[in-house]
Write a protein that holds these residues in place. Structure first.
Motif, PDB file in Angstrom:
ATOM      1  N   SER A  81       0.728  -1.168  -0.076  1.00  0.00           N
ATOM      2  CA  SER A  81       0.036   0.042  -0.050  1.00  0.00           C
ATOM      3  C   SER A  81       1.218   1.380   0.097  1.00  0.00           C
ATOM      4  O   SER A  81       2.078   1.183   0.365  1.00  0.00           O
ATOM      5  N   LYS A  82       0.353   2.445  -0.156  1.00  0.00           N
ATOM      6  CA  LYS A  82       0.969   3.742  -0.112  1.00  0.00           C
ATOM      7  C   LYS A  82       1.900   3.602   0.949  1.00  0.00           C
ATOM      8  O   LYS A  82       1.190   3.816   2.013  1.00  0.00           O
ATOM      9  N   ASP A  84       4.238   1.987   2.228  1.00  0.00           N
ATOM     10  CA  ASP A  84       5.099   0.733   2.797  1.00  0.00           C
ATOM     11  C   ASP A  84       6.440   0.720   2.412  1.00  0.00           C
ATOM     12  O   ASP A  84       6.679   0.786   1.290  1.00  0.00           O
ATOM     13  N   ARG A 115      -7.756  -5.528   2.233  1.00  0.00           N
ATOM     14  CA  ARG A 115      -8.223  -4.572   1.126  1.00  0.00           C
ATOM     15  C   ARG A 115      -9.131  -5.227   0.468  1.00  0.00           C
ATOM     16  O   ARG A 115      -9.103  -4.830  -0.804  1.00  0.00           O
ATOM     17  N   ASN A 119      -8.871   1.000   1.284  1.00  0.00           N
ATOM     18  CA  ASN A 119      -7.689   0.901   0.817  1.00  0.00           C
ATOM     19  C   ASN A 119      -7.711  -0.353  -0.067  1.00  0.00           C
ATOM     20  O   ASN A 119      -6.982  -1.179  -0.037  1.00  0.00           O
TER      21      ASN A 119
END
Length: 403
Positions: free
Chosen positions: A81-82, A84, A219, A236
């Motif tokens: 994810s953004k 990480d 997610r 997410n």
């Protein structure tokens, strides 16, 4: 428009490869509907064969319709994810692909570099894991651009100690060398169809464990057309619909939730290739065959008078890298080998571009008959190009390797 005509070729590259006629025959069967009970049985059998191929008891082991890159992108885009942290040790071109996929998924990428043609000491990677504590470590097992097989058997335990996940690109090594998902504590791994497995291009095999599945299912998003009224949708969610593993889990599970139209003929081919490799030949025999043919090719290449690139330094047992003689570096030797002799070999990339040829002995082509044919033609082409190749010595070397 003329009829489709395919010329005779001897493919000696690191993929795609020539395939067993029995795999071709399997793909010539009738098309079944994707929810036909007979096809569902084939899907279930394919899952079990995939587990055996990866030496795992994972529940999740199935095909992704798309080349090895698609399978790798599915694993990476689902777990990252953004923001990480993602550690990518780079030992060749496909390590750079790992960086690309991690960045596209929004990851904060930390890289390690080693000279192309070498591998990392696992202790070096483990030290970096302890330092940066990444969520994901993404590494290539078989780096075809350099012909190296990266040791990874100790990385999984180290990644788990910091709460992370180990994602392995075994696209090229799968079914040609051991990939022990459970023993090595790999969380997710992808293998290619068009390399040592010896099936058609355009499919990939993935497996991932329960801890990976639990993480990506945070997610989960089910598309509106099949979503129940009480379905929960994560904020997410995975950005790709096609490569959403949480939906593919539902598709390959007994729920059989419709996701896409399965490539039925592709599954026929993958199923047959897995059956031949896992059940008929057996993994140990298959790995031994690849190693024997690889060593025979190395011996023959040296007998021709050529030099193996970084010989003995963690070579992939299905890719032989050959230093291009100076006299042939600025010639059309490789293209003429294909157009005049019908034999395809591969060049390399990056710092090795124009410096090495890459010869693949993957899957069905990894047998003595193909090797004799290749050395005979390759040696003749070298002679015609003015290189003093000793073809007899090379063929004798092949014979000795199989004595």
């Amino acid at each position: 428009m003329s009829d489709l005509t395919i010329k005779e070729r001897l493919i000696m590259t690191p993929g795609p490869v020539s395939i067993d006629p029995r795999v071709s025959q399997a793909m010539s069967n009738r098309i079944l509907g994707q929810f036909d009970p007979d096809f569902l049985t084939i899907m279930d059998d394919t899952m079990e064969l995939t587990r055996q191929a990866f030496e795992t008891k994972n529940k999740w082991a199935f095909a992704v319709d798309g080349s090895g890159r698609a399978g790798l992108e599915a694993l990476m885009s689902n777990i990252i994810s953004k923001g990480d942290k993602v550690l990518v040790p780079v030992l060749g071109r496909f390590g750079n692909l790992g960086i690309e996929l991690a960045q596209r998924a929004g990851g904060e990428v930390i890289t390690m570099e080693t000279e192309w043609g070498t591998v990392f000491d696992q202790d070096e990677i483990i030290a970096k894991i302890k330092e940066v504590k990444p969520k994901v470590v993404a590494i290539v097992h078989g780096e075809t651009s350099t012909g190296r097989l990266q040791p990874i058997d100790r990385l999984g335990a180290a990644v788990r100690e910091v709460g992370g996940f180990l994602v392995v690109d075994a696209v090229a090594s799968f079914m040609g060398a051991p990939v022990k998902a459970d023993e090595w504590q790999i969380d997710a791994v992808v293998g290619g169809s068009q390399k040592c497995l010896g099936a058609l291009p355009g499919m990939s095999l993935v497996t991932f464990n329960d801890r990976f599945a639990d993480e990506i299912n945070k997610r989960k998003r089910i598309e509106l057309g099949v979503r129940g009224e009480d379905a929960q949708t994560a904020a997410n969610f995975v950005p790709s619909n096609y490569l959403d593993l949480t939906q593919l889990q539902d598709y390959w599970s007994p729920a059989r939730v419709n996701h896409h139209t399965e490539a039925t003929i592709g599954i026929y081919g993958v199923h047959e290739a897995l059956r031949l490799g896992v059940q008929e030949e057996g993994l140990a025999n298959r790995f031994a065959r690849h190693q024997q043919v690889h060593q025979a090719l190395n011996n023959a290449v040296k007998a021709l008078g050529l030099t193996i690139f970084n010989e003995g330094d963690h070579e992939m047992p299905m890719v032989t890298c050959v230093e291009i003689p100076e006299a042939l570096r600025d010639t059309n030797f490789q293209s003429e080998l294909l157009t005049k002799f019908g034999v395809e070999i591969a060049a390399s990339f990056g710092s090795l571009q124009g410096k090495i040829w890459r010869l693949g002995t993957m899957g069905y082509v990894a047998q003595k008959g193909y090797l004799v044919r290749f050395i005979s033609i390759f040696g003749a082409a070298l002679l015609q190009a003015g290189y003093p190749a000793d073809v007899k010595a090379a063929l004798d070397a092949v014979d000795q390797a199989f004595a």
